[in-house]
Write an enzyme that holds these catalytic residues in place. Structure first.
Site, PDB file in Angstrom:
ATOM      1  N   GLY A  10     -39.722 -31.207  -0.348  1.00  0.00           N
ATOM      2  CA  GLY A  10     -37.898 -32.050  -1.907  1.00  0.00           C
ATOM      3  C   GLY A  10     -38.156 -30.776  -2.602  1.00  0.00           C
ATOM      4  O   GLY A  10     -37.376 -30.796  -3.841  1.00  0.00           O
ATOM      5  N   GLY A  13     -34.612 -31.021  -4.690  1.00  0.00           N
ATOM      6  CA  GLY A  13     -34.375 -31.940  -5.755  1.00  0.00           C
ATOM      7  C   GLY A  13     -34.208 -32.342  -6.659  1.00  0.00           C
ATOM      8  O   GLY A  13     -34.418 -30.410  -7.489  1.00  0.00           O
ATOM      9  N   TYR A 145     -37.309 -49.217  -4.750  1.00  0.00           N
ATOM     10  CA  TYR A 145     -37.369 -47.961  -4.824  1.00  0.00           C
ATOM     11  C   TYR A 145     -38.679 -48.166  -5.918  1.00  0.00           C
ATOM     12  O   TYR A 145     -40.025 -47.203  -5.928  1.00  0.00           O
ATOM     13  CB  TYR A 145     -36.696 -46.979  -5.886  1.00  0.00           C
TER      14      TYR A 145
HETATM   15  C1  VAH Z   1     -33.806 -43.028 -11.332  1.00  0.00           C
HETATM   16  N1  VAH Z   1     -34.134 -40.989 -12.224  1.00  0.00           N
HETATM   17  O1  VAH Z   1     -32.932 -43.745 -12.015  1.00  0.00           O
HETATM   18  C2  VAH Z   1     -35.480 -42.230 -10.823  1.00  0.00           C
HETATM   19  C3  VAH Z   1     -36.589 -42.605 -12.300  1.00  0.00           C
HETATM   20  C4  VAH Z   1     -37.174 -43.987 -14.074  1.00  0.00           C
HETATM   21  C5  VAH Z   1     -36.443 -43.887 -13.546  1.00  0.00           C
HETATM   22  O2  VAH Z   1     -37.230 -42.799 -11.788  1.00  0.00           O
HETATM   23  O3  VAH Z   1     -33.967 -43.751 -10.093  1.00  0.00           O
END
Ligand code: VAH
Length: 315
Positions: A10, A13, A145
């Site tokens: 990655g 990124g 996530y």
């Molecule tokens: C997101 N930049 O926005 C990431 C991060 C705390 C935010 O994990 O998903």
């Protein structure tokens, strides 16, 4: 130091580009191998060391590369972030989780010396204390996530306890950078706003004006990552990810600081689906553990970050 061979998965990124460049400074170029799903190499990485096109979930290809290059450490940065993850939950789970599980297994098989895997403040949810969120607290993520990041922390801790694998991780806040752009995050407004301020002197924020979120300049995040990874193992008291913090601000506050440099910059607000994600996250983070265990200390506040961002983006 000189026998280590680091594979970054990655590398193109938002974090990967800067981590690759920083590690190539700390080690030598030929000790740090960059890889990403995309065949094209990020312009900043061009010519700084070897590069491979690889899919983080293709463990056969990763295992072959690890053996071929005699890799001793893996930094696994490939992931779908919070906003993108909500659009394709199963793909996000597959990429975020299966890549990690296979690489943890590979780490035991190949006796890797260290593995780094980023977590996020996205592991926290609406039931978590919102201010000065502690290292240990109620953790009920509401995004795919966040679920994948917390599950990953638990798996990393399991592999350390069961097989002594040295896996380390950080709960990054929103990261702001200029060398590479983020993709699919909820905190991305804090990067876009600088580009738009310079280009159009206007920005429409997809988060409402008083949405406070934990944020950090990429320079701090990269230095913190390397300080964590270079710390002696006995100093690492948490094998869940460490809370890491620098500052918190709202779209209204960052706009006001930008206006000190670009007086006629205008901001307006059009919250979208990412507002609910942001509202589920803490407003500020307590990172006492990182400061106690391996002497973490942030260096950039909102003013210093804004000056650095605008200066570099104006070049
Ligand atoms: C997101 N930049 O926005 C990431 C991060 C705390 C935010 O994990 O998903």
């Amino acid at each position: 130091m000189n026998s280590e061979k680091i594979l970054i998965i990655g590398a193109c990124g938002q974090i990967g580009v800067e981590l690759t460049l920083a590690l190539r400074q700390l080690y030598s170029n030929n000790q740090v191998i960059a890889s990403d799903l995309r065949p094209e190499v990020h312009p900043l990485l061009e010519g700084t060391g070897s590069y491979y096109t690889i899919d983080a979930t293709d463990i056969k290809a990763v295992a072959e590369l690890v053996q071929k290059e005699k890799v001793t450490q893996i930094y696994l940065l490939a992931a779908l972030l919070s906003a993108t993850g909500e659009k394709m939950p199963m793909k996000a789970w597959d990429i975020n989780m299966n890549s990690l599980l296979q690489i943890l297994e590979l780490g035991v098989e190949q006796k890797l010396s260290k593995i780094y895997w980023p977590s996020s403040i996205a592991v926290f949810g609406t039931t978590t204390p919102k201010n000065d969120t502690p290292q240990k607290t109620i953790v009920e993520p509401s995004t795919v996530y966040g679920i994948s990041k917390y599950a990953g922390e638990l798996w990393a801790q399991y592999y350390h306890r069961r097989w002594g694998l040295d896996v380390r991780s950080l709960r990054y806040p929103g990261l702001i950078s200029w060398k590479s752009t983020p993709g699919g995050g909820t905190t991305d407004y804090a990067v876009e706003i600088y580009y738009e301020a310079l280009k159009n002197k206007q920005y429409t924020s997809f988060l409402s004006e008083n949405t406070y979120l934990p944020m950090m300049y990429m320079d701090d995040a990269i230095r913190g990552t390397i300080e964590l990874m270079e710390a002696p193992g006995e100093q690492i008291k948490s094998r869940m990810a460490y809370n890491l913090s620098a500052m918190s601000f709202s779209p209204k506050e960052i706009a006001a600081v930008i206006q000190k440099h670009i007086p006629n910059f205008k901001i307006d607000y059009a919250p979208d689906f990412r507002q609910a994600i942001a509202d589920s996250w803490p407003s500020s983070i307590d990172d006492t553990g990182a400061r106690m265990d391996w002497h973490w200390q942030h260096r950039f506040d909102l003013d210093k970050m804004t000056e650095d961002m605008l200066r570099n983006l104006s070049k």
